[in-house]
Design an enzyme around this catalytic site. Sequence first.
Site, short mmCIF file in Angstrom:
data_model
loop_
_atom_site.label_atom_id
_atom_site.label_comp_id
_atom_site.label_asym_id
_atom_site.label_seq_id
_atom_site.Cartn_x
_atom_site.Cartn_y
_atom_site.Cartn_z
N ASP A 1 0.86 -1.17 0.00
CA ASP A 1 0.00 0.00 0.00
C ASP A 1 0.90 1.24 0.00
O ASP A 1 2.09 1.15 0.33
CB ASP A 1 -0.90 -0.03 1.24
CG ASP A 1 -1.83 1.16 1.31
OD1 ASP A 1 -2.41 1.53 0.27
OD2 ASP A 1 -1.97 1.73 2.41
N LYS B 1 -9.75 -1.67 -3.49
CA LYS B 1 -9.60 -2.56 -2.34
C LYS B 1 -10.81 -2.41 -1.41
O LYS B 1 -11.29 -1.30 -1.21
CB LYS B 1 -8.31 -2.22 -1.58
CG LYS B 1 -7.04 -2.49 -2.37
CD LYS B 1 -5.78 -2.26 -1.54
CE LYS B 1 -5.47 -0.79 -1.39
NZ LYS B 1 -4.14 -0.57 -0.73
N GLU C 1 1.33 9.26 6.29
CA GLU C 1 -0.11 9.48 6.08
C GLU C 1 -0.45 10.93 6.41
O GLU C 1 -0.30 11.39 7.54
CB GLU C 1 -0.91 8.53 6.98
CG GLU C 1 -2.40 8.78 6.96
CD GLU C 1 -3.03 8.65 5.58
OE1 GLU C 1 -3.63 9.64 5.12
OE2 GLU C 1 -2.90 7.57 4.98
N ASP D 1 -1.81 -0.74 5.93
CA ASP D 1 -2.10 -0.15 7.23
C ASP D 1 -3.60 -0.06 7.51
O ASP D 1 -3.99 0.52 8.53
CB ASP D 1 -1.47 1.25 7.34
CG ASP D 1 -2.13 2.26 6.42
OD1 ASP D 1 -2.41 1.91 5.24
OD2 ASP D 1 -2.38 3.40 6.85
N SER E 1 -2.71 0.73 -4.60
CA SER E 1 -3.21 1.81 -3.75
C SER E 1 -4.56 2.32 -4.21
O SER E 1 -4.76 2.58 -5.41
CB SER E 1 -2.19 2.96 -3.76
OG SER E 1 -2.61 4.03 -2.97
N ASN E 2 -5.49 2.48 -3.26
CA ASN E 2 -6.73 3.20 -3.54
C ASN E 2 -6.42 4.69 -3.56
O ASN E 2 -5.88 5.22 -2.59
CB ASN E 2 -7.78 2.94 -2.45
CG ASN E 2 -8.43 1.57 -2.57
OD1 ASN E 2 -8.31 0.90 -3.58
ND2 ASN E 2 -9.14 1.17 -1.52
N GLN E 3 -6.77 5.37 -4.65
CA GLN E 3 -6.53 6.80 -4.78
C GLN E 3 -7.79 7.46 -5.33
O GLN E 3 -7.95 7.63 -6.54
CB GLN E 3 -5.32 7.07 -5.68
CG GLN E 3 -4.00 6.62 -5.10
CD GLN E 3 -3.64 7.38 -3.84
OE1 GLN E 3 -3.88 8.58 -3.72
NE2 GLN E 3 -3.06 6.68 -2.87
N ASP F 1 0.02 5.16 1.06
CA ASP F 1 -0.07 6.09 2.18
C ASP F 1 -0.10 5.34 3.51
O ASP F 1 -0.91 4.43 3.71
CB ASP F 1 -1.33 6.94 2.04
CG ASP F 1 -1.37 7.70 0.72
OD1 ASP F 1 -0.39 8.41 0.41
OD2 ASP F 1 -2.36 7.55 -0.02
#
Length: 203
Positions: free
Chosen positions: A9, A113, A17, A138, A51-53, A11
Amino acid sequence: MPKPAVFLDRDGVLNIERGYLHRVEDLDLIPGVAQAVRQLNDAGIFCCLVSNQAGPARDYYPIAHIEALHDRLVTLLKTEANAHLDALYYCPYLSPPAGGVNPEFAYWGTWRKPNTGMLVAAAWDHDLDLQGSFMVGDKATDIDLARNAGVHGILVQTGYGTQVLSGTYQHHAQPDYLAQDLPDAVQWLLPRFSHTEAKSISI
């Protein structure tokens, strides 16, 4: 022959973060992360960002901004430890009920995700063995993704990790390992990669 990978992942795992990063210069690596990625590189392990963005779906910034953030991420990894990521995948989509407003990106997608689309795409593109791979994240969605995709899940306590543990973010799947941070996660998973050509995994 398919090879195992470490999925990371972004961030809270690689960089500090700070919520939605509206300024590229606000992306900074967590201490020790570049060296940890370099360890994976030196071991010949495929490293893949997933990564979810949702910034574009929320209409916060365009896709080009995410690409600029990733350019900075790649540069910082190289500068600090001559480390690299072998592939980068991200999901800019978010359904309207979840907050998506930009019609170009505001819809449900299999890449977000804990859906498995990014891992499936990476496995197809790079001949990866998901069953022998690891997901380091995380958030609860990272561990749920690991379970959904059949990979081993590691939860780090950087980013939102401590809030996941405290129950702030409810999740059902349990990680295979609870790490302090990415360097700790790498120290745990490295011995679990076989040095044989097949690179079988033993947990």
